[in-house]
Design a protein around this motif. Structure first.
Motif, PDB file in Angstrom:
ATOM      1  N   LEU A  31       0.804  -1.217   0.000  1.00  0.00           N
ATOM      2  CA  LEU A  31       0.000   0.000   0.000  1.00  0.00           C
ATOM      3  C   LEU A  31       0.841   1.273   0.000  1.00  0.00           C
ATOM      4  CD1 LEU A  31      -2.810  -0.981   2.529  1.00  0.00           C
ATOM      5  CD2 LEU A  31      -2.934  -0.966   0.026  1.00  0.00           C
ATOM      6  N   PHE A  32       1.985   1.236   0.678  1.00  0.00           N
ATOM      7  CA  PHE A  32       2.780   2.452   0.828  1.00  0.00           C
ATOM      8  C   PHE A  32       4.041   2.478  -0.029  1.00  0.00           C
ATOM      9  CE2 PHE A  32       0.673   1.703   4.988  1.00  0.00           C
ATOM     10  CZ  PHE A  32      -0.191   2.794   4.955  1.00  0.00           C
ATOM     11  N   GLY A  33       4.253   1.436  -0.804  1.00  0.00           N
ATOM     12  CA  GLY A  33       5.471   1.373  -1.602  1.00  0.00           C
ATOM     13  C   GLY A  33       5.231   1.597  -3.086  1.00  0.00           C
ATOM     14  N   PHE A  34       6.295   1.471  -3.858  1.00  0.00           N
ATOM     15  CA  PHE A  34       6.210   1.581  -5.307  1.00  0.00           C
ATOM     16  C   PHE A  34       5.444   0.384  -5.872  1.00  0.00           C
ATOM     17  CE2 PHE A  34       9.832   4.233  -4.325  1.00  0.00           C
ATOM     18  CZ  PHE A  34       9.749   5.273  -5.245  1.00  0.00           C
ATOM     19  N   LYS A  35       4.877   0.590  -7.068  1.00  0.00           N
ATOM     20  CA  LYS A  35       4.156  -0.476  -7.758  1.00  0.00           C
ATOM     21  C   LYS A  35       4.883  -0.814  -9.061  1.00  0.00           C
ATOM     22  CE  LYS A  35       0.657  -0.300  -4.832  1.00  0.00           C
ATOM     23  NZ  LYS A  35       1.132   0.842  -4.000  1.00  0.00           N
ATOM     24  N   PRO A  36       4.823  -2.071  -9.493  1.00  0.00           N
ATOM     25  CA  PRO A  36       5.442  -2.437 -10.779  1.00  0.00           C
ATOM     26  C   PRO A  36       4.805  -1.665 -11.930  1.00  0.00           C
ATOM     27  CG  PRO A  36       4.931  -4.393  -9.494  1.00  0.00           C
ATOM     28  CD  PRO A  36       4.267  -3.232  -8.789  1.00  0.00           C
ATOM     29  N   TYR A  46      10.813  -4.069  -5.031  1.00  0.00           N
ATOM     30  CA  TYR A  46      11.167  -4.556  -3.694  1.00  0.00           C
ATOM     31  C   TYR A  46      12.396  -3.821  -3.167  1.00  0.00           C
ATOM     32  CZ  TYR A  46      12.819  -7.551   0.060  1.00  0.00           C
ATOM     33  OH  TYR A  46      13.275  -8.009   1.281  1.00  0.00           O
ATOM     34  N   HIS A  47      13.399  -3.648  -4.005  1.00  0.00           N
ATOM     35  CA  HIS A  47      14.617  -2.945  -3.595  1.00  0.00           C
ATOM     36  C   HIS A  47      14.306  -1.530  -3.131  1.00  0.00           C
ATOM     37  CE1 HIS A  47      17.414  -5.733  -6.149  1.00  0.00           C
ATOM     38  NE2 HIS A  47      16.997  -6.301  -5.044  1.00  0.00           N
ATOM     39  N   TYR A  48      13.473  -0.833  -3.878  1.00  0.00           N
ATOM     40  CA  TYR A  48      13.137   0.539  -3.508  1.00  0.00           C
ATOM     41  C   TYR A  48      12.310   0.580  -2.221  1.00  0.00           C
ATOM     42  CZ  TYR A  48      14.833   2.173  -8.037  1.00  0.00           C
ATOM     43  OH  TYR A  48      15.614   2.469  -9.119  1.00  0.00           O
ATOM     44  N   ASN A  49      11.388  -0.364  -2.081  1.00  0.00           N
ATOM     45  CA  ASN A  49      10.476  -0.332  -0.945  1.00  0.00           C
ATOM     46  C   ASN A  49      11.180  -0.583   0.386  1.00  0.00           C
ATOM     47  OD1 ASN A  49       8.338   0.276  -2.579  1.00  0.00           O
ATOM     48  ND2 ASN A  49       7.498  -1.797  -2.640  1.00  0.00           N
ATOM     49  N   HIS A 150      16.749 -14.532  -4.183  1.00  0.00           N
ATOM     50  CA  HIS A 150      17.372 -13.256  -3.831  1.00  0.00           C
ATOM     51  C   HIS A 150      16.505 -12.470  -2.845  1.00  0.00           C
ATOM     52  CE1 HIS A 150      19.258  -9.309  -4.257  1.00  0.00           C
ATOM     53  NE2 HIS A 150      18.041  -8.832  -4.495  1.00  0.00           N
ATOM     54  N   ILE A 151      15.213 -12.336  -3.176  1.00  0.00           N
ATOM     55  CA  ILE A 151      14.312 -11.579  -2.304  1.00  0.00           C
ATOM     56  C   ILE A 151      14.136 -12.290  -0.967  1.00  0.00           C
ATOM     57  CG2 ILE A 151      11.934 -10.757  -2.045  1.00  0.00           C
ATOM     58  CD1 ILE A 151      11.889 -10.256  -5.049  1.00  0.00           C
ATOM     59  N   PRO A 212      20.475  -4.637   2.955  1.00  0.00           N
ATOM     60  CA  PRO A 212      20.769  -5.382   1.722  1.00  0.00           C
ATOM     61  C   PRO A 212      21.439  -4.534   0.644  1.00  0.00           C
ATOM     62  CG  PRO A 212      18.546  -5.861   2.494  1.00  0.00           C
ATOM     63  CD  PRO A 212      19.042  -4.697   3.301  1.00  0.00           C
ATOM     64  N   TRP A 213      21.342  -3.206   0.780  1.00  0.00           N
ATOM     65  CA  TRP A 213      21.966  -2.331  -0.204  1.00  0.00           C
ATOM     66  C   TRP A 213      23.465  -2.188   0.027  1.00  0.00           C
ATOM     67  CZ3 TRP A 213      19.881   0.830  -4.214  1.00  0.00           C
ATOM     68  CH2 TRP A 213      18.502   0.707  -4.403  1.00  0.00           C
ATOM     69  N   TYR A 214      23.946  -2.579   1.208  1.00  0.00           N
ATOM     70  CA  TYR A 214      25.325  -2.274   1.601  1.00  0.00           C
ATOM     71  C   TYR A 214      26.160  -3.544   1.702  1.00  0.00           C
ATOM     72  CZ  TYR A 214      29.172  -0.105   4.178  1.00  0.00           C
ATOM     73  OH  TYR A 214      30.407   0.343   4.575  1.00  0.00           O
TER      74      TYR A 214
END
Length: 252
Positions: A31-36, A46-49, A150-151, A212-214
């Motif tokens: 609901l609060f994240g980016f959508k495909p 998923y990475h952005y969220n 990965h996810i 996970p970004w680092y």
């Protein structure tokens, strides 16, 4: 000891709070994240969220299943009955285990449900967009086109963080038996640990361990080892604090 752990895990996982928390994590991301979209694949979304502020709400949901269990036991004097039947150390270690793993599983299962919702809602969305660059943890699985793996591993990494935060909340609840405070502590404790770690190290933050970004020195292996080692050390320290605090409460 095994009976204690089994009993606590059953209380933590076979409950409406655990199911509701899993759904809460999934809906938070959805609901609060980016959508495909045309430029955003499922992996990219998923990475952005997981880098957005709403991920802190997901942390709170991970505490809900069993993070306030010590508050419940203290309010009902239930812990005294359990300790009389066994040992304080068994009771404390069992609570630590249940609190930690319930938080980890909430994040992992919530992420899995989130992916399921995305595939239902956006069936044509690709797993990865052409030219997508990650460069974070578990990058090798993207290169091997094992996107679900990965996810999953990224969610485990975040789950380990929520497990430690849940244990921090449990320790605090032994001093201040307030459920509302306990459930609000994940965000507070996360930023406190990040701030203190930056003061001590000068550059390396507690948050980097579970980010996970680092990656440390561009090495997934080294970063993975640091994450596991830090988690094990923190788990043992927090378990020790829980046991010692329970002994003081009982005058042992």
């Amino acid at each position: 000891m095994i009976k204690y752990v089994f009993s606590d895990l059953k209380r933590a996982l076979v409950s409406w709070k655990f199911a509701a928390s899993v759904v809460g994590v999934a809906l938070t991301f959805y609901l609060f994240g980016f959508k495909p979209m045309n430029t955003y694949s499922i992996v990219s979304v998923y990475h952005y969220n997981i880098m957005q502020m709403q991920v802190l709400l997901a942390y709170i949901f991970c505490i809900v299943p069993y993070g306030d269990s010590m508050c419940q036991d203290i309010e009902c004097r239930f812990f005294q009955l359990l300790i009389i039947r066994g040992k304080t150390s068994y009771y404390g270690a069992s609570k630590s285990t249940a609190v930690f793993f319930s938080a980890v599983l909430t994040m992992v299962l919530g992420t899995g449900l989130y992916l399921f919702i995305l595939k239902i809602r956006y069936p044509e969305a690709p797993w990865i967009s052409e030219g997508h660059m990650w460069g974070g943890m578990f990058d090798a699985f993207i290169l091997k086109q094992k996107y679900v793996t990965h996810i999953f591993l990224c969610s485990v990494q975040l789950g380990l963080l929520t497990g430690i935060l849940a244990m921090v909340c449990t320790v605090v609840s032994l001093y201040i038996a307030n459920r509302l405070l306990t459930l609000s502590l994940p965000v507070i404790s996360y930023y406190i640990l990040c701030y203190l770690s930056e003061i001590i190290s000068g550059f390396y933050s507690f948050g980097y361990i579970y980010d996970p970004w680092y990656t440390v020195c561009d090495s997934e292996e080294l970063s993975f080892f640091i994450m596991l080692a830090a988690t094990a050390v923190l788990f043992l320290i927090l378990t020790k604090l829980i046991i010692e605090r329970m002994k003081r409460r009982l005058g042992l």
